[in-house]
Write an enzyme that holds these catalytic residues in place. Sequence first.
Site, short mmCIF file in Angstrom:
data_model
loop_
_atom_site.label_atom_id
_atom_site.label_comp_id
_atom_site.label_asym_id
_atom_site.label_seq_id
_atom_site.Cartn_x
_atom_site.Cartn_y
_atom_site.Cartn_z
N ARG A 62 0.93 -1.03 -0.12
CA ARG A 62 -0.13 0.08 0.07
C ARG A 62 0.95 1.22 -0.01
NH1 ARG A 62 -5.01 -0.96 -1.98
NH2 ARG A 62 -6.32 -2.32 -0.63
N ALA A 74 -11.13 -6.46 -1.04
CA ALA A 74 -11.95 -5.54 -1.24
C ALA A 74 -11.42 -4.68 -2.47
CB ALA A 74 -11.52 -4.51 -0.04
N GLU A 90 -15.08 -8.19 -7.26
CA GLU A 90 -13.78 -7.89 -6.41
C GLU A 90 -13.21 -9.12 -5.95
OE1 GLU A 90 -11.53 -5.51 -6.43
OE2 GLU A 90 -12.57 -4.13 -7.62
N GLU A 94 -9.69 -10.68 -7.02
CA GLU A 94 -8.63 -10.69 -6.13
C GLU A 94 -8.03 -12.13 -5.42
OE1 GLU A 94 -8.54 -7.69 -2.72
OE2 GLU A 94 -8.53 -6.06 -4.34
N GLU A 138 -2.07 -4.04 -10.12
CA GLU A 138 -2.57 -4.92 -8.93
C GLU A 138 -1.39 -6.02 -8.84
OE1 GLU A 138 -6.63 -4.62 -6.90
OE2 GLU A 138 -6.50 -5.73 -8.80
#
Length: 178
Positions: A62, A74, A90, A94, A138
């Site tokens: 992050r 999330a 999502e 993920e 990501e």
Amino acid sequence: MIFEEKKLDSERIYEGAILNVRRDRVTAVKGEAYREIIEHNGAVAMVPLTEEGKVLMVRQFRYACGRPVLEIPAGKIDKGEDPLAAAARELKEETGCEAESLIYLGSINPSVAYSEEVIHIYAATDLKAGEQSLDEDEAVDVAEYPFDEVWNMAAEGKLEDAKTIAGLMMAGKQLSIR
């Protein structure tokens, strides 16, 4: 005494891809004041529970806090998207999993002083494994943890992400896991 502030006027001071910022002039107890508000479409978070009583957690770097963070899966809600549909999307992106059941646990406002963001939290059960389909920017690692272990980590202040702490507490209580 509670004084309800009223907006007198508003000015957009930043417009971005994920959020906007506006500056509102409002009535205040002693005249007028300014409030800077983050506008955000909202987000979803899921507590994915396996049949063995484990939680699928994600770890990702992050940028804002400068380190990897352990979280429940999330993501943001696209404009006009239903939160339940966003949760299913999502979760698949993920973790690679699809859930037969998404159980609404509640919503949180993570920063009520300056943000309109609402995060809708779900428990995801009856999981079917598949492949991640991450966004281009990501990098997410998925790991299983016993529910009690991550619940205790949250209760003991060892997790820092607010939606994760709230989601685990809600799931523990509402699903009678704890």
